[in-house]
Design a protein around this motif. Structure first.
Motif, short mmCIF file in Angstrom:
data_model
loop_
_atom_site.label_atom_id
_atom_site.label_comp_id
_atom_site.label_asym_id
_atom_site.label_seq_id
_atom_site.Cartn_x
_atom_site.Cartn_y
_atom_site.Cartn_z
N GLY A 57 6.87 14.42 -4.71
CA GLY A 57 6.03 13.54 -4.54
C GLY A 57 5.82 12.34 -2.81
N ASP A 58 5.79 11.89 -2.82
CA ASP A 58 6.04 11.62 -1.79
C ASP A 58 7.23 10.72 -1.79
OD1 ASP A 58 5.67 8.56 -3.13
OD2 ASP A 58 3.40 8.03 -2.83
N GLY A 59 8.02 10.43 -1.95
CA GLY A 59 9.24 9.95 -2.40
C GLY A 59 9.96 8.24 -2.76
N ASP A 60 8.59 7.63 -3.40
CA ASP A 60 8.25 6.79 -3.99
C ASP A 60 8.92 6.87 -5.43
OD1 ASP A 60 7.42 3.86 -4.62
OD2 ASP A 60 5.93 4.10 -5.66
N ASP A 61 9.45 6.17 -5.97
CA ASP A 61 10.28 5.85 -6.84
C ASP A 61 9.74 4.80 -8.40
OD1 ASP A 61 11.36 3.61 -6.34
OD2 ASP A 61 13.37 3.29 -6.04
N GLY A 62 8.99 4.31 -7.62
CA GLY A 62 7.78 3.08 -8.49
C GLY A 62 8.39 1.98 -8.96
#
Length: 535
Positions: A57-62
């Motif tokens: 995805g956009d590389g975000d781990d949340g």
């Protein structure tokens, strides 16, 4: 018996991808099966890139490690380095989830990144620092190339619709009637704190304890008249269909001078003044006074500069509502709402400065006056669902507001849980807010324990966090028995000191290491057993 040898595991998802080991293993297996990767058909570079883009995805781990209101913006932005733009925008927020912007911090950043919200100056607690950072990040967003057709990158999450019900949003205020005020400090106090009452019966609003009340205050007319005089303008000059005076009273902020005002000044002056105005517009501090420059002070600094009233108004920020913790219970007093408000007064140079909403409420409105208001739903600050759950409330000064509401609500609803209040201020003889009321609750048994701390009564300053440590064993016992703990007050100092004291108490009386105690307090937060209403 033949030994079965497992085939080598194919690694499609790299070890650096933001997934747990279990998630990565599952995704590897799924993609190998989906693409028939048995080892004999290698992926092309293009196919591999497409797979990886879709997987990560956009590389975000949340996670949002910067979501800490006590952390300076520079540290928050450092933690957000390399994250997607929307996450860096979140890091730029004040992290208070106060709702003053009409969102929480995460949703406000999502709305800007998703281009459903164009206003970049709504984060009042973040002030200029947040507004400047958001402008810079938004420029980055505008310059970013459009996503390629068919891109599998994760889309920005759809935003929930903004509340449209009257009185439930800053964008849809309703008129409420001011009823009365009474001073809570006794003569001799260094503070000025008022109990303020409103009547909501005419507008039909209700609320639950933990919610906040949004007030649309008006600027002080005397200050407005001084500014008009410095502009050399007439109060009746038409601006946006109203008089200049009315616009300056009702529509624009006269608090910290915005960068756009200094930009305007730089356009209508020259020489050294122009250089200083440009520097201030870029966030610099040429004379060391930038932090003290409200609109009036900016005009005084650049005396003789007289921009056109229309351009002047356009250079100012919109007047934002102010939020206060509600100190009453709708279950106890339906149709009535109370606030506990500290007056803000201070001197810069020879000029007295006044808080916008606090002085408006304490001095300028009269009983029977109507003002625009709304109820801001609390984000994660509410009584436990189980009325039998014991609660610990820590609220020095005006931080007592929501806990007065909690206690009135628990009495009105017959909640059986024990209640422990920590309250503190400067001096017991002058600053014991709601003393008769709280002592009566203690006598009746509603208030199980009341622990007080007075910072100026002795030779050494003594605060609520010091009192917590004194009764640490009992406090730990309450926590071990399932109590929820609440903190309301100053985010920068008090809340941080209280949390540090809580960690120390858990470590000492819960027989844990410091790291384990930090983890324990973190778990309390995740489970909703440690909630904060800080500002």
């Amino acid at each position: 018996m033949n030994q079965i040898t497992s085939p080598p595991r194919l690694e499609v998802i790299p070890s650096t991808a933001p997934f747990s080991e279990a998630q990565r293993a599952w995704l590897n297996g799924f993609l190998v099966g989906l693409l028939s990767l048995d080892g004999s058909v290698p992926l092309s570079r293009e196919a591999g890139a497409a797979v990886l883009q879709g997987a990560t995805g956009d590389g975000d781990d949340g996670e949002a490690p910067w979501h800490d209101q006590t952390m300076p913006i520079a540290d928050r932005m450092k933690l957000a380095e390399g994250r997607p733009l929307r996450r860096r925008m979140m890091a730029a927020m004040a992290q208070q989830d106060c709702g003053q912007c009409g969102y929480n911090c995460n949703d406000y950043s999502e709305a800007i990144a998703g281009k459903t919200e164009a206003r970049l100056n709504l984060c009042v607690p973040g002030g200029k620092e947040t507004a400047r950072m958001l402008r810079a990040l938004n420029e980055e967003l505008e310059k970013a190339p459009a996503a390629p057709s068919g891109s599998t990158a994760a889309p920005v999450a759809a935003m929930p619709a903004v509340a449209t019900e009257l009185g439930r949003s800053r964008d849809n205020p309703v008129p409420a009637t001011f009823v009365s005020r009474r001073l809570l400090n006794k003569a001799g106090s260094e503070k000025e704190t008022w109990h303020i009452d409103f009547d909501l019966s005419g507008c039909g609003l209700d609320y639950v304890v933990g919610d906040s009340f949004g007030i649309f205050a008006r600027n002080e007319p005397g200050l407005v008249d001084q500014i008009i005089a410095m502009l050399g303008a007439s109060p009746t000059t038409p601006v946006n269909g109203k008089t200049l005076r009315d616009v300056l009273i009702d529509d624009v902020s006269l608090a910290p001078a915005p960068d756009t005002l200094f930009e305007l000044i730089s356009f209508v002056t020259g020489g050294t003044q122009r250089e200083k105005a440009r520097a201030l517009a870029q966030g610099e501090n040429p004379d060391g006074d930038a932090a003290t420059l409200d609109v009036m002070a900016a005009l005084q600094k650049f005396s003789g500069v007289r921009p056109h009233p229309e351009a002047f108004v356009e250079a100012l920020e919109v007047l934002q509502p102010r939020l206060y913790s509600i100190s009453s219970s709708n279950n106890a007093t339906p149709g009535k709402l109370s606030l506990t408000v500290d007056c803000v007064r201070y001197v810069v140079g020879k000029r007295k400065r006044l808080g916008l909403a606090s002085i408006f409420l304490a001095e300028r409105i009269k009983p029977g006056d109507e003002i625009k208001v709304y109820v801001q739903k609390a984000h994660g600050f509410a009584l436990p669902n189980d009325p039998a759950t014991p609660i610990i409330m820590i609220g020095p000064g005006t931080g007592i507001a929501p806990f007065r509401a909690f206690l009135h609500d628990r009495r009105a609803t017959g909640a059986t849980g024990r209640n422990w209040l920590f309250f503190g201020h400067q001096r017991s003889g002058y600053d014991f807010f709601y003393a008769d009321e709280l002592n009566a609750m203690k006598t009746s048994g509603l208030l199980t324990r009341m622990s007080l701390a007075w910072s100026r009564d002795g030779d050494k300053k003594f605060y609520v966090q010091d009192r917590m440590r004194e009764v640490g064993r009992e406090l730990w016992t309450w926590l071990a028995e399932g109590a929820s703990i609440y903190v309301c007050g100053d985010a920068k100092r008090m809340a941080k000191d209280v949390e540090r004291a809580l960690v120390d108490i858990v470590a000492q009386f819960g027989a844990r290491t410091t790291d384990e105690a930090v983890g324990f307090v973190g778990e309390l937060k995740k489970k909703g057993r440690f909630q904060q209403d800080v500002y």
